[in-house]
Write an enzyme that holds these catalytic residues in place. Structure first.
Site, mmCIF file in Angstrom:
data_model
loop_
_atom_site.group_PDB
_atom_site.id
_atom_site.type_symbol
_atom_site.label_atom_id
_atom_site.label_comp_id
_atom_site.label_asym_id
_atom_site.label_seq_id
_atom_site.Cartn_x
_atom_site.Cartn_y
_atom_site.Cartn_z
ATOM 1 N N HIS A 1 0.884 -1.164 -0.005
ATOM 2 C CA HIS A 1 -0.078 0.144 0.115
ATOM 3 C C HIS A 1 0.788 1.198 0.008
ATOM 4 O O HIS A 1 1.994 1.285 0.726
ATOM 5 C CB HIS A 1 -0.833 -0.043 1.150
ATOM 6 C CG HIS A 1 -0.166 -0.230 2.247
ATOM 7 N ND1 HIS A 1 0.011 -1.692 2.931
ATOM 8 C CD2 HIS A 1 0.050 0.424 3.573
ATOM 9 C CE1 HIS A 1 0.604 -1.599 4.174
ATOM 10 N NE2 HIS A 1 0.850 -0.528 4.512
ATOM 11 N N LEU A 2 0.535 2.231 -0.727
ATOM 12 C CA LEU A 2 1.016 3.392 -0.593
ATOM 13 C C LEU A 2 0.342 4.425 0.223
ATOM 14 O O LEU A 2 -0.747 4.679 -0.014
ATOM 15 C CB LEU A 2 0.970 4.020 -2.313
ATOM 16 C CG LEU A 2 2.067 4.976 -2.851
ATOM 17 C CD1 LEU A 2 3.488 4.491 -2.478
ATOM 18 C CD2 LEU A 2 1.726 5.092 -4.193
ATOM 19 N N HIS A 3 1.213 4.971 1.052
ATOM 20 C CA HIS A 3 0.593 6.030 1.948
ATOM 21 C C HIS A 3 0.626 7.446 1.254
ATOM 22 O O HIS A 3 1.706 7.643 0.872
ATOM 23 C CB HIS A 3 1.097 6.116 3.385
ATOM 24 C CG HIS A 3 1.186 4.863 4.328
ATOM 25 N ND1 HIS A 3 0.384 4.962 5.475
ATOM 26 C CD2 HIS A 3 1.761 3.785 4.271
ATOM 27 C CE1 HIS A 3 0.521 3.499 5.747
ATOM 28 N NE2 HIS A 3 1.543 3.169 5.355
#
Ligand code: 5GP
Ligand code: ZN
Length: 113
Positions: free
Chosen positions: A99-101
């Site tokens: 996941h990309l924050h």
């Protein structure tokens, strides 16, 4: 496999969805660390960035483009924002589905803790 982010992508558990297409889903982080804190995930289960294959290159590029689009919609592109992908223990990765924050809406210190 019991993966919380696969379950969000499959709509088996609720999330505040921000964006969805054939490849990715984006949703609000439940424990936001900044005024804007959105997670961008691939629908494909990839445990960490170490498992990103050559065949995933377009998918990962797309995750960044979706992050840019959301940053623009939230009005933080001009002032700036941070994209983070934590990998394994020392980085504090807690969900093993990449996941990309997308973090923004305030000044972010550097280096991170
Ligand atoms: P990591 O520590 O793996 O880089 O980030 C995981 C992130 O997922 C954390 O910021 C955490 O708050 C968020 N998170 C964990 N479980 C859930 C959930 O069930 N729903 C949502 N929306 N976010 C979650
Ligand atoms: Zn998963």
């Amino acid at each position: 496999m019991d993966c919380i982010f696969c379950r969000i992508a499959n709509r088996e558990i609720p999330a505040r969805l921000v964006y969805e297409d054939d490849l990715v889903v984006a949703f609000e982080d439940t424990n936001p660390k900044a005024p804007v804190h959105v997670l961008i995930i691939p629908k494909k289960h990839i445990p960490t960035n170490l498992e990103i294959a050559d065949t995933d290159n377009a998918l990962v590029g797309h995750m960044f483009q979706v992050a840019n689009k959301i940053a623009g919609e939230r009005g933080i592109a001009g002032k700036g924002f941070r994209l983070v992908m934590n990998c394994n223990e020392d980085a504090g990765q807690s969900v093993f589905h990449i996941h990309l924050h997308l973090l923004g809406g305030r000044s972010l210190s550097w280096p991170p803790g």
